[in-house]
Design a protein around this motif. Structure first.
Motif, mmCIF file in Angstrom:
data_model
loop_
_atom_site.group_PDB
_atom_site.id
_atom_site.type_symbol
_atom_site.label_atom_id
_atom_site.label_comp_id
_atom_site.label_asym_id
_atom_site.label_seq_id
_atom_site.Cartn_x
_atom_site.Cartn_y
_atom_site.Cartn_z
ATOM 1 N N LEU A 131 40.817 36.296 39.175
ATOM 2 C CA LEU A 131 39.410 36.656 39.331
ATOM 3 C C LEU A 131 38.602 35.505 39.913
ATOM 4 C CD1 LEU A 131 38.833 38.276 35.818
ATOM 5 C CD2 LEU A 131 39.682 39.350 37.885
ATOM 6 N N LYS B 262 38.704 41.011 41.834
ATOM 7 C CA LYS B 262 38.205 41.553 40.571
ATOM 8 C C LYS B 262 39.333 42.218 39.792
ATOM 9 C CE LYS B 262 36.599 45.804 42.841
ATOM 10 N NZ LYS B 262 35.432 46.674 43.088
ATOM 11 N N ARG B 263 39.006 42.704 38.617
ATOM 12 C CA ARG B 263 40.016 43.260 37.721
ATOM 13 C C ARG B 263 40.021 44.773 37.809
ATOM 14 N NH1 ARG B 263 40.144 44.140 31.857
ATOM 15 N NH2 ARG B 263 42.286 43.875 31.113
ATOM 16 N N SER C 139 40.825 48.511 36.296
ATOM 17 C CA SER C 139 40.896 49.184 34.996
ATOM 18 C C SER C 139 42.253 49.854 34.852
ATOM 19 C CB SER C 139 39.770 50.219 34.886
ATOM 20 O OG SER C 139 39.844 50.883 33.657
ATOM 21 N N ASN D 173 43.959 42.014 27.420
ATOM 22 C CA ASN D 173 43.000 41.064 28.008
ATOM 23 C C ASN D 173 43.628 39.694 28.230
ATOM 24 O OD1 ASN D 173 40.264 42.627 27.863
ATOM 25 N ND2 ASN D 173 41.188 42.921 25.859
ATOM 26 N N LYS E 180 29.207 44.164 32.406
ATOM 27 C CA LYS E 180 30.015 44.877 33.403
ATOM 28 C C LYS E 180 29.132 45.617 34.417
ATOM 29 C CE LYS E 180 34.565 44.617 32.544
ATOM 30 N NZ LYS E 180 35.578 44.313 33.591
ATOM 31 N N PRO F 30 30.983 41.765 40.662
ATOM 32 C CA PRO F 30 32.298 41.143 40.483
ATOM 33 C C PRO F 30 32.421 39.929 41.399
ATOM 34 C CG PRO F 30 32.483 43.157 41.797
ATOM 35 C CD PRO F 30 31.053 43.068 41.319
ATOM 36 N N ASP G 24 33.487 40.243 35.421
ATOM 37 C CA ASP G 24 34.732 40.102 34.662
ATOM 38 C C ASP G 24 34.805 38.746 33.966
ATOM 39 O OD1 ASP G 24 36.019 42.614 35.342
ATOM 40 O OD2 ASP G 24 36.182 41.826 37.366
#
Length: 463
Positions: free
Chosen positions: A83, A119-120, A122, A313, A373, A378, A382
């Motif tokens: 990230l 970015k992460r 989902s 996480n 969030k 982003p 995150d």
């Protein structure tokens, strides 16, 4: 923007504008390169792409040859490492004769860079973890309702010194503690803002469970959680729009307060507690059995958080520097300490001091995470959730230790009381040596009530 290459110009544009990639993702980016040479120039130009921050993203080491007076698409393979935000830089070699001499070629930077955000994504495990936590918390709140005394709640609201003391601790002390920690540890803006947002979000459901297990005032705890959740509708925007975007994260612009999530959190407290109160009134035996299950639900909750939660996480641990860990742990710990101090100054009972301390230190990290969030771009969105997650990991540690010590003390006291009630110690030595001096068992025979004649007759028959 065209850029001069000796006597020619070169222009580089993205074929499709997209500036995002997920971590651990390999993605193809296409750029259109136009090379225009003067009439007396011949040959081609070499172009290669590099990442300004290789810890965020890396680019395959490849040199693209652009023919003279041609437009060409170059295909760049990029790997999202972690990230963050980086820039893709384009290097162009000065030679216009097409000769590429490896490392010996002189390169210069193209005037423009291309912003790239990693970015992460989902994942199903994230959704499964969230749903499971919601279910466990709702079950715990049902149990809290089974132990909540509405008469005590009404009495508390009529004499609101304890709730107001807790409210002051939650919405004045905690935001200032979080703000001060961000300054003291010189956290980056996203991390400091995440810590501050958590400090502004009290009302964690776990506080009711810990209060019950430590024999605090459950009715006061439920009342405070309800009041703080309602109050957060006004206090969270007040803090974030003052200190938040003016001093901590100046680029936040318009903060999106998750009112829907706050209301959902409020319903998530009121509905299960209401069900528990109903069970208490209609089926008191059920209520007793449900309350007995609270320690087991809590244990399951903690095991789930420290296993599935940690696995879901894992990326957070790469952001968790010692400074971030320390600040995330100190926020709730200082909340416990200062909450207890304020309650003590307000001359509250021991039960109320314990309850207010727990309610002050435990935050609604779920609200803070949703807020971050939806409010920050982003990858800051995150990265900023690291302090709330760190705090959620460290908060249960002193609570669990306190619960274990409290339960051991209760068992020892119960055992001591049982022995005191069943054993009578002989206090003198007037008894024969062959008697048991530890326990004296005395038997009394009931004397029936009779008339006078019967009484005279049985005078010598009874002691």
């Amino acid at each position: 923007m065209p850029h001069t290459v000796s006597a020619g110009t070169i222009e580089i544009k993205p074929h499709v504008h997209t500036d995002a990639i997920f971590d651990d993702e390999v993605k193809i980016f296409i750029f259109n390169v136009s090379l225009l040479l003067e009439s007396h120039e011949q040959g081609s130009v070499g172009v290669k792409v590099i990442s300004a921050n290789t810890e965020v993203a890396t680019v395959t080491d490849e040199i693209f040859i652009i023919p003279e007076n041609k437009q060409s698409n170059i295909t760049v393979t990029i790997y999202g490492s972690f990230l963050g935000e980086t820039a893709l830089k384009f290097l162009v070699n000065k030679s216009l004769n097409g000769t590429i001499r490896g490392d010996n070629v002189d390169w210069y930077d193209y005037t423009e860079t291309y912003k790239l955000v990693v970015k992460r994504d989902s994942r199903p495990i994230d959704t499964a973890f969230t749903v499971s936590i919601i279910i466990l918390v709702c079950l715990a709140n049902v149990a809290m309702g089974c132990k909540t005394d509405l008469a005590v709640v009404k009495s508390t609201l009529k004499r609101p010194i304890a709730p107001l003391t807790g409210l002051a601790s939650q919405f004045i002390l905690m935001p200032l503690i979080a703000f001060s920690l961000g300054l003291a540890f010189k956290l980056d803006a996203p991390l400091a803002f995440g810590l501050f947002a958590m400090g502004c979000s009290p009302g964690g459901a776990a506080s009711n469970i810990y209060t019950h297990l430590l024999d605090g005032d459950v009715s006061l705890s439920v009342t405070m959680t309800f009041v703080s959740t309602v109050a957060s509708l006004g206090f969270i925007p007040m803090w974030l729009y003052s200190l938040g975007i003016n001093y901590i994260y100046k680029g936040a612009g318009s903060i999106k307060i998750p009112y829907q999530n706050i209301i959902t959190s409020l319903l998530g407290l009121l509905v299960p507690v209401g069900i528990g109160i109903l069970i208490q009134k209609k089926k008191p035996n059920w209520a007793k059995n449900i309350v007995k299950c609270v320690p087991y639900v809590t244990a399951l909750f903690l095991v789930f958080v420290f296993t599935v939660g940690v696995y879901a996480n894992l990326y957070i641990f790469r952001v968790m520097t010692p400074v971030v860990l320390l600040s995330g742990a100190l926020a709730p710990y200082l909340g416990f300490a200062f909450g207890a101090l304020v309650a003590f100054i307000a001359r509250q009972s021991k039960k109320n001091i314990l309850t207010i301390a727990i309610e002050t230190g435990i935050q609604n990290t779920g609200i803070a995470i949703v807020l971050l969030k939806v409010s920050l771009p982003p990858p800051d969105s995150d990265i900023s959730i690291t302090p709330p997650i760190t705090s959620a990991i460290f908060t249960p540690i002193p609570m669990v230790i306190a619960i274990i010590i409290h339960m051991i003390r209760k068992r020892m006291q119960k055992k001591s009381l049982h022995q005191h009630e069943t054993n009578v110690t002989m206090l003198d030595d007037t008894y024969p040596d062959n008697m048991d001096k530890n326990v004296v068992e005395m038997k009394f025979e009931e004397v029936p009530i009779t008339d006078k004649a019967g009484e005279e007759k049985g005078k010598g028959d009874h002691l």
